[in-house]
Design a protein around this motif. Structure first.
Motif, PDB file in Angstrom:
ATOM      1  N   THR A  66       0.743   3.727  -3.110  1.00  0.00           N
ATOM      2  CA  THR A  66       0.315   5.109  -2.874  1.00  0.00           C
ATOM      3  C   THR A  66       1.370   6.087  -3.377  1.00  0.00           C
ATOM      4  N   SER A 122       0.810  -1.222   0.000  1.00  0.00           N
ATOM      5  CA  SER A 122       0.000   0.000   0.000  1.00  0.00           C
ATOM      6  C   SER A 122       0.838   1.265   0.000  1.00  0.00           C
ATOM      7  N   THR A 179      -7.048   4.636  -4.937  1.00  0.00           N
ATOM      8  CA  THR A 179      -7.687   4.845  -3.632  1.00  0.00           C
ATOM      9  C   THR A 179      -8.968   4.021  -3.511  1.00  0.00           C
TER      10      THR A 179
END
Length: 725
Positions: free
Chosen positions: A651, A647, A688
């Motif tokens: 991101t 993650s 997201t």
């Protein structure tokens, strides 16, 4: 892949030497690329082009024209204004490159109030007038309170090229520094953070040098100057970021050689699959036989290929030389435990409430879809230029003051009627008259210009007498303009112009009718209709190929049926949401923007680009989940672990791609601005709502069925089929 990683490590110095030579050679040609780019890329070999060639070859129309727009301040006398115009045209007497030069002092109606215009026509295409434009700039003179500005297609083409180069520089100045900050936050050190930037620059430089050679066999659009860096920088930095992250992770517990081999066999494998998805996505543009789509396919596929090769050879060779020095020059402490703890908690939070989180995410995506039905698509024209460009302002002055709204080029359809035998034979004239009468009966037609309207005669016999035996002085201009042997030119002005679906339907329907004579249709409306038809007919084939190919690749990568299907459906949904947001921003004029229609290229480009790009995150995330699932056999735990370990880096990768592509939002060329914003929004939604919420929620809901693959239903079977190394 592991053996390949070992080979690169053993020969790392030679790999770097080869790359340095390649960079120096291709870098030289990359600098020359802007000199071979021209036009907006909307070229299509259809009826419009054939009609245009007839107009040029038989009716004597020029290939291109430059308009000189003269303006004076209100306090300047009319006599001084005329002297200023005369002085400029006196300077043009030695300008032999023009086919024809028309001064406003020679004809009525070319001077109105404080404005005037002149015309220079050429037997060269607009994109080939660079030398002539440069010479004109040195010949034309301006004075205090008196100004002359060049405009028209040749000037707009050149200004678009200039604006594209300026936009590229501006986007790089905005995007690269912010990307570096994101990389420093991700890695904590300058060396690790600078490597993805280096890989990005090398990939773009080599691609642009390679694309230069394509100019010998293809017409390259000026937009390629923005598209290649936009795709290349975002993709290559993403590849490098994910590769370096895995290398640093492995380096904590393994030797340099082993860490590099494992990184190439894991992250490198993912780069190949994700690069292949993007490559296939862009290759779908080959279905559309319009220059700009072919250009983007050519440049985009090249940059994807070079970015992947660079990430799999140049980057590991660099890392092999650097070794543990990758962690030097630390600026920020990287506290992995806190980060991992946050993403671990977030993943567990989502997976404890899979139904609620799925419904919430889908509600947001469907809400974004609502404005899509209001989308109006147009072909980029003069309005693509920033409003402050003199050529755009001058063209608007020319249209507003010298061209009646009902007589503007954008409302004109050109029809060339061709007969067997001389067009002035009474039988042929009768057929022509019938065609004209049918045009005039159409409710969408404003007026029809023809030899009949020019002479004021309604009867074909009277027209025949007037043009054949009448006053030669009066009839000669009409014959010269409208008639060539067995051909007659007719101008049909519609009540609605280009960018109008009604006008496109009109010209499409009339083009397919039997008019009793052979007919060729031209004009800007016909041009638009052919472009729209080509895209609407061919794009679905390309998109279908993307979906099927991506499905096959992901099935091969994950040995699963449901995961690829989910990925494709979620991708389509997030892209639909993106298009709705773009309509809301640009077409409805939010955030202080002047309302403007969506560029026709945008939906196709964003779909083909983002469909592949977003698969990066899917491949990297699911690959990691699959690694844990093969070790543990626990779908829920594997999903949480996969999200926990990927993650942060996903991101960061998404943030960089958003920054690099979103930087084009601050540029002036409208289609490029819309494209940059579109890609940035699509990546944001994907990284997201989709990747962090929908993926884990659906993984939880479907359990071990995520890994069903042609009879393999449970974890034991799968683990037996593919033991971890």
């Amino acid at each position: 892949m592991q053996k390949f990683g070992g080979y690169i490590y053993r020969n790392r110095k030679w790999v770097l030497v080869i790359w340095v030579i390649v960079i120096l050679l291709l870098g030289t040609f990359a600098l020359k690329l802007p000199t071979v780019l021209s036009g907006n890329g909307f070229e299509y070999k259809g009826e419009y082009n054939k009609t245009r060639q007839l107009l040029e070859q038989e009716f004597g129309h020029s290939k291109s024209s430059i308009i000189l727009v003269f303006a004076k301040n209100k306090n300047v006398r009319d006599e001084d204004f005329r002297q200023f115009i005369a002085a400029n045209f006196e300077k043009l007497k030695g300008f032999d490159d023009a086919k024809q030069i028309i001064s406003p002092l020679e004809r009525d109606g070319m001077i109105k109030d404080q404005y005037a215009y002149g015309l220079l026509s050429f037997n060269k295409d607009a994109e080939n007038l660079g030398k002539e434009i440069t010479e004109l700039k040195t010949l034309l003179i301006n004075k205090t309170g008196l100004k002359v500005t060049m405009t028209g297609e040749p000037i707009i083409v050149q200004d678009l090229n200039t604006a594209s180069q300026e936009d590229l520089a501006k986007a790089e100045m905005i995007g690269l520094p912010i990307a570096l900050v994101v990389l420093i936050l991700a890695f904590g050190g300058l060396i690790a953070a600078s490597l993805p930037i280096i890989i990005g620059v090398v990939s773009i430089l080599c691609t642009m040098g390679t694309v230069y050679f394509f100019s010998y066999g293809a017409n390259l659009s000026i937009f390629i100057l923005n598209i290649v860096p936009m795709i290349g920088l975002a993709l290559s930095i993403d590849f490098a970021l994910l590769f370096i992250n895995r290398y640093k992770e492995e380096l904590k517990i393994k030797s340099i050689k082993d860490a590099l081999e494992i990184t190439v066999s894991t992250a490198g494998r993912s780069i190949i699959f994700s690069g292949l998805c993007v490559f296939i996505g862009l290759s779908a543009l080959w279905f559309i036989k319009i220059d700009i789509f072919q250009n983007v396919a050519l440049g985009g596929m090249t940059v994807v290929l070079i970015s992947a090769v660079c990430a799999l050879t140049f980057l590991p060779a660099l890392l092999g030389v650097l070794g543990t020095k990758i962690n030097k020059l630390s600026i920020l402490p990287v506290v992995d435990k806190q980060t991992i703890s946050f993403w671990h908690k977030f993943a567990k939070f989502v997976m404890k409430r899979p139904i609620l989180m799925s419904v919430a995410a889908l509600a947001i995506l469907f809400a974004g879809l609502i404005p899509v039905k209001q989308m109006i698509l147009t072909i980029p024209g003069t309005e693509s230029l920033p409003p402050n460009y003199p050529s755009r302002t001058a063209l608007e002055i020319y249209k507003d003051h010298f061209v009646a709204k009902e007589k503007r080029e954008e409302k004109k359809v050109i029809v060339i009627l061709e007969s067997k035998g001389n067009i002035l034979e009474q039988n042929n004239l009768k057929k022509v008259n019938n065609v004209i009468k049918n045009f005039e009966k159409d409710t969408l037609v404003q007026t029809v210009n023809s030899p009949f309207s020019a002479t004021g005669l309604k009867d074909e016999k009277q027209l025949y007498q007037a043009l054949t035996y009448g006053n030669k002085t009066k009839s000669a201009p009409i014959r010269n303009y409208y008639i060539r042997d067995n051909k007659m030119l007719i101008e049909v002005y519609l009540k609605t112009g280009e960018h109008s679906a009604k006008a496109r339907r009109w010209v499409s329907e009339w083009s397919n009718r039997d008019l009793g004579l052979k007919a060729g249709f031209g004009g800007s409306i016909k041009f638009e209709q052919e472009i729209f038809s080509e895209i609407y007919q061919k794009a679905p084939d390309g998109l279908l190929m993307i979906v099927i190919s991506t499905l096959v690749i992901l099935i091969a990568a994950f040995r699963s049926i449901l995961i690829p299907l989910k990925a494709i459906l979620m991708n389509v949904l997030s892209l639909g949401c993106t298009f709705g947001i773009l309509v809301w921003i640009f077409q409805q004029g939010h955030f202080g923007l002047t309302p403007v229609d969506i560029a026709l290229i945008l939906p196709v480009f964003v779909f083909t680009l983002v469909f592949g790009l977003s698969m990066d995150y899917e491949v990297f995330l699911i690959s990691r989940i699959q690694e844990f699932y093969l070790k543990t056999g626990d779908n829920s735990e594997a999903t949480i672990s996969g999200l926990t370990y990927t993650s942060k880096i996903i991101t960061s990768a998404a943030a960089i791609m958003i920054v690099v592509t979103g930087a084009f939002a601050f540029t002036g060329v409208m289609p490029v601005k819309q494209l940059g914003v579109g890609i940035a929004i699509a990546i944001f939604i994907d990284a997201t709502i989709v990747r962090m919420v929908l993926v884990p929620a659906l993984m939880k809901l479907l359990g071990d069925w995520n890994w069903w693959f042609f009879g393999i239903k449970n974890k034991k079977q799968l683990m037996n089929r593919k033991k971890p190394a």
